[in-house]
Design a protein around this motif. Structure first.
Motif, short mmCIF file in Angstrom:
data_model
loop_
_atom_site.label_atom_id
_atom_site.label_comp_id
_atom_site.label_asym_id
_atom_site.label_seq_id
_atom_site.Cartn_x
_atom_site.Cartn_y
_atom_site.Cartn_z
N SER A 120 39.78 51.33 34.15
CA SER A 120 39.90 49.87 34.18
C SER A 120 41.34 49.47 33.94
O SER A 120 41.91 49.78 32.89
CB SER A 120 39.02 49.23 33.09
OG SER A 120 37.66 49.49 33.30
N PRO A 121 41.97 48.78 34.91
CA PRO A 121 43.34 48.28 34.72
C PRO A 121 43.29 46.96 33.95
O PRO A 121 42.71 45.98 34.42
CB PRO A 121 43.83 48.09 36.16
CG PRO A 121 42.58 47.81 36.95
CD PRO A 121 41.45 48.51 36.26
N LEU A 122 43.92 46.91 32.78
CA LEU A 122 43.76 45.76 31.90
C LEU A 122 45.11 45.20 31.46
O LEU A 122 46.13 45.88 31.52
CB LEU A 122 42.95 46.15 30.66
CG LEU A 122 41.55 46.71 30.95
CD1 LEU A 122 40.91 47.21 29.67
CD2 LEU A 122 40.67 45.67 31.61
N THR A 123 45.09 43.96 31.02
CA THR A 123 46.28 43.32 30.46
C THR A 123 46.05 43.08 28.97
O THR A 123 44.92 42.85 28.53
CB THR A 123 46.61 41.99 31.15
OG1 THR A 123 45.46 41.13 31.10
CG2 THR A 123 46.97 42.23 32.61
N ALA A 124 47.12 43.13 28.19
CA ALA A 124 46.98 43.08 26.74
C ALA A 124 47.01 41.68 26.14
O ALA A 124 46.18 41.36 25.30
CB ALA A 124 48.05 43.95 26.09
N PRO A 125 47.94 40.80 26.50
CA PRO A 125 47.99 39.51 25.80
C PRO A 125 46.72 38.69 26.05
O PRO A 125 46.14 38.73 27.12
CB PRO A 125 49.21 38.82 26.42
CG PRO A 125 50.02 39.92 27.02
CD PRO A 125 49.03 40.94 27.46
#
Length: 264
Positions: free
Chosen positions: A240-245
């Motif tokens: 799963s490609p995810l973003t942190a903020p």
């Protein structure tokens, strides 16, 4: 970076002595310069808990930290491995699947912490088919069970940095099935939004449990195609490609409340 081995900071939340950690250290050493910066003891499910100060011990693989996975990443990037090109967290003994699990997991939280330093990260976990009444601490994993997790992590560490993957996401959440299930193709997924937590009261005691483990063990899950949990149950490696903020969406309803607020 081009044409050179990446500097890899390897951490986890099961502790530096865990079988899965050593499995990834050995595999990643074939593709990069690996330095361990991992907790001395089990720090599972601590999320992004952070300490004011931690004690560091030299270890044959790098460093052991008396602290949390987030502590390890901050101490590692800021002090111990300042040239890290990539942070890898894992391999966790047990899957980290579903959006509601992401914030709890020390493994995933280590990857999230790295992204605030603008260092790409990969969180790696291995699904173990157990039921709710079997504690992960009671499960003894064979090093060979991590072969699929080793294979996919090495592949991503060797290729993702140059491919542009991290121009579109901050970190990858990887979940692999046990190697005994056979070769596992990779599926790009998104975290499932199905929530299966429950609570039962008996006297003064309330027991919290996640019903999804029984359903996964039976292959009977409500998660649709394209989700992380569905991919793993189907014998695939979920990435799963995810973003942190945390995201923020401006909308009229809250604007109206703010305008109507009387601070007097």
């Amino acid at each position: 970076m081009v044409g050179t081995e990446p500097s890899i900071l390897l951490t986890n939340d099961d502790g530096i002595e865990s079988v899965g950690f050593r499995a990834l250290y050995d595999a990643l050493s074939e593709v990069g310069d690996v330095t361990a910066v991992a907790p001395m003891a089990d720090q599972s499910a601590v999320g992004r808990a952070i300490s004011h100060e931690v004690t560091v011990h030299e270890y044959d693989l790098g460093y052991a930290i008396e602290g949390t996975p987030a502590d390890c990443v901050v101490a590692g990037i800021e002090s111990l491995v300042p040239d890290a090109d990539l942070v890898v967290a894992g391999c966790n003994e047990g899957a980290n699947l579903g959006s509601y699990v992401l914030g709890r997991s020390g493994t995933v939280s280590a990857a999230v912490e790295a992204t605030f330093f603008d260092v790409p990260a990969i969180a790696v976990s291995m699904y173990i088919p157990v039921r709710e009444d079997t504690a992960f601490s009671d499960v003894e994993t064979d090093p060979g069970s991590y072969a699929e997790a080793q294979r996919v992590t090495s592949y991503l560490a060797d290729n993702a940095l140059q491919s542009g993957v991290f121009e579109r996401c901050d970190y990858l959440n990887v979940n692999a099935p046990v190697a005994e299930w056979g070769p596992a193709p990779m599926a790009v997924t998104e975290p499932s939004t199905v929530y299966e937590m429950g609570a039962e009261k008996e006297g003064d005691l309330i027991t919290l449990h996640d019903r999804i483990w029984e359903r996964m063990a039976d292959g009977d899950i409500p998660d649709p195609e394209g989700t992380d949990r569905r991919a793993v149950v189907d014998g695939k490696v979920s990435v799963s490609p995810l973003t942190a903020p945390h995201t923020c969406q401006h909308h009229d309803s809250l604007d109206a409340l703010a305008e109507a607020y009387d601070p007097a």
